[in-house]
Design an enzyme around this catalytic site. Structure first.
Site, short mmCIF file in Angstrom:
data_model
loop_
_atom_site.label_atom_id
_atom_site.label_comp_id
_atom_site.label_asym_id
_atom_site.label_seq_id
_atom_site.Cartn_x
_atom_site.Cartn_y
_atom_site.Cartn_z
N HIS A 1 -3.69 -5.17 0.57
CA HIS A 1 -3.12 -5.61 1.84
C HIS A 1 -3.15 -7.14 1.93
CE1 HIS A 1 -2.63 -1.73 3.93
NE2 HIS A 1 -3.63 -1.34 3.15
N CYS B 1 0.83 -1.21 0.00
CA CYS B 1 0.00 0.00 0.00
C CYS B 1 0.87 1.26 0.00
CB CYS B 1 -1.00 -0.04 1.16
SG CYS B 1 -2.31 1.19 1.03
N GLU C 1 -1.93 -8.97 4.10
CA GLU C 1 -2.13 -9.37 5.51
C GLU C 1 -3.59 -9.25 5.94
OE1 GLU C 1 -1.07 -6.52 4.48
OE2 GLU C 1 -1.49 -4.88 5.90
#
Lengths: 250, 184
Positions: free
Chosen positions: B165, B81, B167
């Site tokens: 993202h 990001c 994660e």
């Protein structure tokens, strides 16, 4: 445009999930971490935790819940309730939440929206609005203010809110569908995404909401039957709404 | 397997990235120490906060120079990001900020659609959905994947940057991280 999002909302008090979660398949339905993981595995796109008993003394309890959730969850989550300052927001975000939701604190001090957005980006700030009879309400919807709903949504977005979570007090808990007119009015007035909240009784209601909003919050419809979440997704998709491609684990 | 170094730039949430690395069996440390960053087998440049404060922190600590040095030496780095956006030459955020300059290109405010752009989108040509949360997007000749016409991934040499993202992208995100880490 990103895909429509289905967002279960968990009410938390004193570190425990409260209100209407009934499910025998979980060891502990009151544990926010276990329930969060269960919904994530069931295809939730995102989660929201609302600390409904938030007091300054409770802050530490919620922070530890946030940290435990962040360690097991691989989808985004928002935390609301009790965020009254930039420090409160920092505590929550640094514990691992993606976004904070602010409601009456933003009404009292609109500069708070800008301050949190400046530090963490607009995407980290959700402004929650409880709306009824054209005006914003506080205290869980019990107290009417003189602030009009749509202009407040516009102001919140201008001040840096990255999303508006709009709850219709009239529809909330009635299971007769979301307030589509109000949701559409707010969404057409702002350029940020809008989460529709309040009123889901079946998949068709959620699908209707997702035609006028970017995301739909669901509560009792999933809490009454957490195992039904994948089925709810399939029903919504069958009604022509594109959710993210997702497969239940074998 | 060596430890993954997650670059700290003073803006908070490295916890989710470290948790996700843990889920794919990798231990990690958070650091802004130049030598640690330069010598690591694998570095993650995460994405939280604002471009200006991130670059100020990286410049002040010497981490910016260490990231350039490891890039020049072929050390694998994953930007996420904001970590992708500041790897370009410039970003329009905060009235203009000079980036690390690892990859040619720039970041600009998204025009069109709802901003911030929040939610899951299918990344092509990979065919998987990942979670996005951003108001700025990059333009670069080194694009390797897109989503809804927005650049989703950029690769140059040992640097891979993603706008989404991993994660926060469920199983697809973990699989992605595992693949990134498999050579090291």
């Amino acid at each position: 445009m990103p895909l429509a999002r289905l967002i279960p909302c968990l009410d938390v008090a004193h570190g425990r999930v409260v209100k209407g979660v009934s499910f025998v398949g979980l060891r502990d339905v009151g544990d926010p971490v276990e329930l969060a993981k269960y919904y994530s595995d069931g295809g939730a796109d995102e989660l929201i935790f609302l600390d409904i008993a938030a007091t300054p003394e409770q802050g530490a309890t919620m922070t530890s819940v946030v940290a435990r959730v962040a360690d097991v969850l691989e989808i985004p989550f928002t935390v609301g309730g009790g965020v009254r300052s930039v420090d409160d927001a920092s505590r929550i975000i640094e514990a691992g939440a993606d976004r904070v939701s602010i409601n009456s604190a933003a009404l009292r001090d609109p500069a708070l929206i800008t301050a949190i957005a400046h530090r963490y980006g607009s995407q980290a700030v959700v402004v929650a609005i409880d709306a009824g009879e054209g005006v914003v309400h506080t205290h869980g919807g019990r107290v009417a203010t003189t602030t009009s709903t749509v202009p407040w949504a516009v102001e919140a977005a201008e001040r840096g809110a990255g999303e508006i979570m709009l709850t219709s007090i009239r529809c909330d808990g009635q299971r007769q569908g979301y307030d589509l007119v109000l949701t559409a009015a707010v969404r057409s007035a702002v350029s940020v995404p809008v989460i529709a909240s309040g009123g889901a009784g079946c998949a068709a209601h959620v699908a209707e909401a997702l035609r006028v909003a970017d995301a739909a919050l669901v509560a009792s419809i999933v809490h009454e039957n957490p195992a039904g979440l994948p089925g709810l997704r399939r029903e919504i998709e069958a009604l022509g709404i594109h959710l993210r491609p997702w497969r239940a684990e074998q | 397997m060596s430890e993954v170094v997650v670059v700290d730039y003073g803006a908070g949430n490295t916890r989710s990235v470290r948790a996700a690395l843990g889920h794919v069996g990798r231990s990690s440390v958070v650091s802004s120490d130049p030598a640690t960053i330069e010598e690591a087998d694998f570095v993650v440049l995460p994405g939280v906060g604002s471009a200006r404060s991130a670059m100020e922190h990286l410049n002040r600590t010497g981490a910016a120079q260490a990231l350039r040095a490891r890039f020049a030496g072929g050390g694998a780095t994953l930007g996420i990001c904001l970590g992708l956006q500041i790897a370009t030459e410039t970003t329009d955020e905060d009235n203009g900020v000079l980036g690390l300059g690892l990859i040619p290109g720039y970041a600009h405010r998204i025009n069109g659609g709802r901003v911030p752009r929040l939610g899951w989108a299918v990344v092509e040509p990979w065919g998987e959905a990942y979670y996005f949360a951003h108001s700025y997007a990059v333009e670069s000749v080194d694009v390797v994947a897109t989503a809804d016409g927005i650049i989703a991934a950029v690769q140059r040499g040992s640097f891979l940057g993603v706008q989404f993202h991993p994660e926060k992208s469920g199983d697809a995100g973990l699989t992605f991280l595992e693949q990134c880490l498999s050579p090291v």
